[in-house]
Design an enzyme around this catalytic site. Structure first.
Site, PDB file in Angstrom:
ATOM      1  CG  ASP A 109       8.226   5.015   1.734  1.00  0.00           C
ATOM      2  OD1 ASP A 109       7.507   4.329   2.496  1.00  0.00           O
ATOM      3  OD2 ASP A 109       8.245   4.860   0.506  1.00  0.00           O
ATOM      4  CG  ASP A 143       3.224   1.094  -2.221  1.00  0.00           C
ATOM      5  OD1 ASP A 143       3.226   2.338  -2.293  1.00  0.00           O
ATOM      6  OD2 ASP A 143       4.176   0.441  -1.756  1.00  0.00           O
TER       7      ASP A 143
END
Ligand code: GLA
Length: 730
Positions: free
Chosen positions: A480, A550
């Site tokens: 990430d 997301d």
């Protein structure tokens, strides 16, 4: 595919299956662009150039040996700054004397089989020399001593040209590269629309299509990563180009940092496209004997509309950018605990989810953020890659042993480039993050960005991450990157090299990614940057899939995945079924539809499977099996967009067709049922003469019937209804 050079006329011709690209050495060494577009048989297109215009406001170049040869109105192959061409330029160096006038002249060229890799950078590759041909043209700037090598490669079976640029300092003094774009194409008309993919966190890659205006249009990022905001992909399409007809040019940059794509329509109705590293905040000191490599740009031509362009891009990415064990084999179907638990988990909770997942056919548990240091919320511990044994007694090996007993693989989350201000790493090395003395260190999610221009920093992260990966049976890593760069300065570089930091940072990221992926070749690496904030061809070289967004709401995902598909294939888009109401939008959505939408990607779940109903568990089983069955068609097939959620406010639809056209998978989703209308659609990409059976109803249709007359899907729909229909050739 072929590349030829006509000695007599000094003309280069690059042919792909259906396109041609032509350029010519003219007037004492000026390399001029003649043509790019649908295949043409003739090579001598010099007649397209209008040479002399006696126009005092476009000064002309005396070294061309002919009066009124004004670079400003001439097509250029690789435009330079400050010597008569006033349009956006691709290349500029500042000499030791401080001037930025640059002029490149042809020196030599070479045509060879195969394709070279780019030093320290991701790029397309071939496995066998016979699959590709490359042309390298060397150009020289007499004053600075810069030797510029323009590289063009074609790969058999593709309508694509891969371009990159290397700059060598052949002088005995350093000079600064001020800009070095990777591609530059001059079109001699202006009748195009510009398509680009814009967005924000949780709403990545919306499609924008606008006619070009006179002047300069720029799509760019200065955020240190390719960004959620503007993707490093643009297309120029004719005004009348549709999804299925007309010409479309796609330009994608294999780069994950600051980029710039500029399109200029000049006063003579010519269009120039340049794409490469963003020259803003960039300046590279090139010492004598050194070489700088600019990233690769992929140019795709399609005469079969935007859809044809996308399918070319998809195939190049799948076959010639993605690498590693999982390039060609089905990736494990996973359950990720992030939206199930957020930071609030321990071994017991994870095992409960895993135990619920196994009988449903799910193959891997991914432990997301929060397993290390003392990280119970966003405020601490990134950089301290040591297992929190309070949450996970016995560490990762104890957890993975239990998972292995269940027959489950295991993966986990890292954020290698980041450091929490509240971390042991930051306390020990406050100078290891990017910073500029005297300014605040801007805060993004309570963190700073590590200075990846420094080898010792990258080495440290490599060692810490490697130790974790060696400590247990780990099959997957989610890499990430949750903030953008600020105060981009490094303690390790002198003042006249501070503008190298943005690019050196990206090189550091690629270095770590290369080292980790090659040291752990069996691990599947998934990229992520707050979802799809670094979703580009550079990243796919290391990570064959990236967390698309997301936002896991199925309606939003219809748009995000549809927009993403303009450039990128389903194989790189991670897509998970999450809870309802959705955590990002609060919207409720049938389980079936959440599964149907996530099936068009690298599939998984992201909710607490231990608390879903028995009926939902049955649906998971069904979805998992179906995904395994349809994998080859969706992930390795051809994508056809059918109904666009950006322009249709009632429903959307898309289709995948297997490479041999023996199966088609159609997905449709009703987004607003109370707006009246009919639900008819036409399939695409089938064999007209073949007979296809629709699996559910058993009804058979000829391919031409499905494509020309279409399907009537019914009428009594509710918001959120959806279906996946499978058509098998019989
Ligand atoms: C980012 C990712 C999420 C999740 C969180 C964890 O936002 O996109 O999927 O991993 O970080 O902090």
């Amino acid at each position: 595919m072929q590349i030829t050079y006509n000695n007599e006329k000094s003309i280069f011709k690059i042919d792909t299956e259906n396109s041609s690209y032509i350029m010519m050495i003219r007037r004492n060494g000026y390399l001029q662009h003649l043509y790019y577009g649908a295949y043409v048989s003739d090579f001598d297109l010099e007649y397209l150039i209008t040479d002399m215009v006696n126009e005092s406001f476009s000064p002309w170049a005396p070294s061309a040996g002919v009066k009124y040869f004004a670079l400003d109105i001439q097509p250029q192959e690789y435009s330079c700054n400050g010597t008569g061409d006033y349009r956006v330029s691709a290349f500029s160096v500042e000499t030791s004397k401080g001037n930025s006038s640059t002029s490149l002249k042809y020196l030599s060229h070479e045509i060879f089989d195969g394709k070279k890799g780019l030093k320290g950078l991701p790029s397309t590759y071939v496995n066998d020399k016979t699959e590709a041909k490359t042309l390298e043209i060397s150009m020289k700037d007499e004053v600075s001593g810069a030797l510029v090598i323009l590289s063009y490669s074609v790969i058999s079976g593709f309508d694509a040209i891969m371009r990159s640029v290397r700059v060598k300092n052949n002088s005995d003094t350093p000079f600064f590269i001020e800009k070095v774009y990777s591609t530059c194409v001059d079109f001699n008309d202006k009748d195009y629309d510009l398509i680009h993919l814009y967005g924000t966190w949780a709403a990545e890659r919306s499609i924008e299509r606008k006619p070009l205006i006179k002047g300069i249009q720029e799509i760019a990022s200065k955020r240190g990563s390719s960004s959620h905001n503007h993707n490093p992909f643009i297309a120029l399409v004719s005004h009348d180009t549709t999804e299925d007809f007309g010409s479309a040019y796609g330009f994608a940059l294999c780069y994950s940092g600051n980029f710039s794509a500029k399109v200029e329509v000049d006063t003579f109705d010519q269009t120039r496209v340049i794409m490469g590293i963003n020259p803003e905040d960039f300046k590279w000191k090139l010492f004598p004997g050194e070489e700088f490599t600019a990233p690769e740009a992929i140019m795709v031509y399609s005469g079969t509309g935007i859809g044809g362009m996308s399918r070319q891009m998809h195939k190049i990415i799948r076959k010639h950018i993605c690498r590693g064990k999982y390039k060609n084999i089905r990736r494990p179907i996973l359950i990720n605990n992030w939206e199930a638990t957020y930071f609030n988990f321990d071994t017991e909770k994870l095992l409960k989810i895993a135990k619920a997942a196994v009988p449903l056919g799910i193959e891997m548990l991914v432990m997301d953020d929060g397993w290390f240091g003392v990280r119970n919320d966003e405020s601490a511990s990134i950089g301290d890659w040591v297992v929190n044994e309070k949450k996970l007694p016995g560490g990762l090996s104890a957890l993975t042993k239990e998972l292995n007993k269940l027959g489950m693989k295991f993966g986990l989350w890292f954020e290698p480039e980041i450091v929490s201000f509240n971390s042991d790493l930051y306390r020990a090395h406050p100078d290891w993050c990017l910073h500029v003395d005297g300014y605040d260190r801007s805060v993004g999610r309570e963190t700073a960005v590590l200075d990846f221009t420094r080898k010792e920093v990258v080495d440290h992260v490599f060692n810490m991450v490697s130790n974790v990966l060696r400590s247990a049976d780990i099959s997957y890593v989610k890499w990430d990157f949750n903030r953008n760069l600020t105060e981009v300065g490094s303690d390790a570089l002198p003042s006249d090299q501070q503008k190298e930091v943005f690019h050196r940072y990206v090189l550091g990221v690629y270095d770590l990614a290369e080292r980790l992926t090659s040291t752990f070749p069996d691990i599947l690496f998934e990229g992520c940057s707050g979802g799809g904030g670094r979703f580009d061809c550079g990243m796919f070289y290391y990570f064959p899939q990236i967390w698309t967004s997301d936002d896991t709401d199925a309606f939003e995902r219809c748009k995000i995945q549809y927009g993403t598909s303009i450039a990128y294939p389903a194989s790189v888009m991670s897509a998970h079924v999450s809870a309802s109401p959705n955590h990002q939008t609060g919207r409720s959505m049938p389980f079936k539809t959440r599964g149907n939408v996530a099936t068009s990607g690298s599939f998984g779940y992201e909710l607490d499977l231990s608390i879903i109903s028995d009926e939902e568990k049955e649906m998971v089983k069904y979805q998992v099996n179906r995904y395994k069955e349809l994998y080859n068609t969706i992930v390795c097939g051809d994508n056809y967009r059918i109904i666009d959620p950006f322009t249709n406010n009632r429903w959307c639809a898309w289709e995948y067709v297997s490479e041999d056209k023996s199966q088609a998978v159609l997905t449709y989703v009703v987004t607003k049922s109370n707006i009246k209308g009919r639900y008819l659609l036409k399939l695409k990409g089938l064999l007209p003469d073949a007979v296809y059976r629709e699996k559910e109803s058993g009804r058979t249709y000829r391919g031409d019937t499905l494509m020309n007359a279409g399907l009537n899907l019914g009428k009594d729909f509710q918001d959120g209804d959806s279906e996946i229909l499978v058509f098998d050739k019989i």
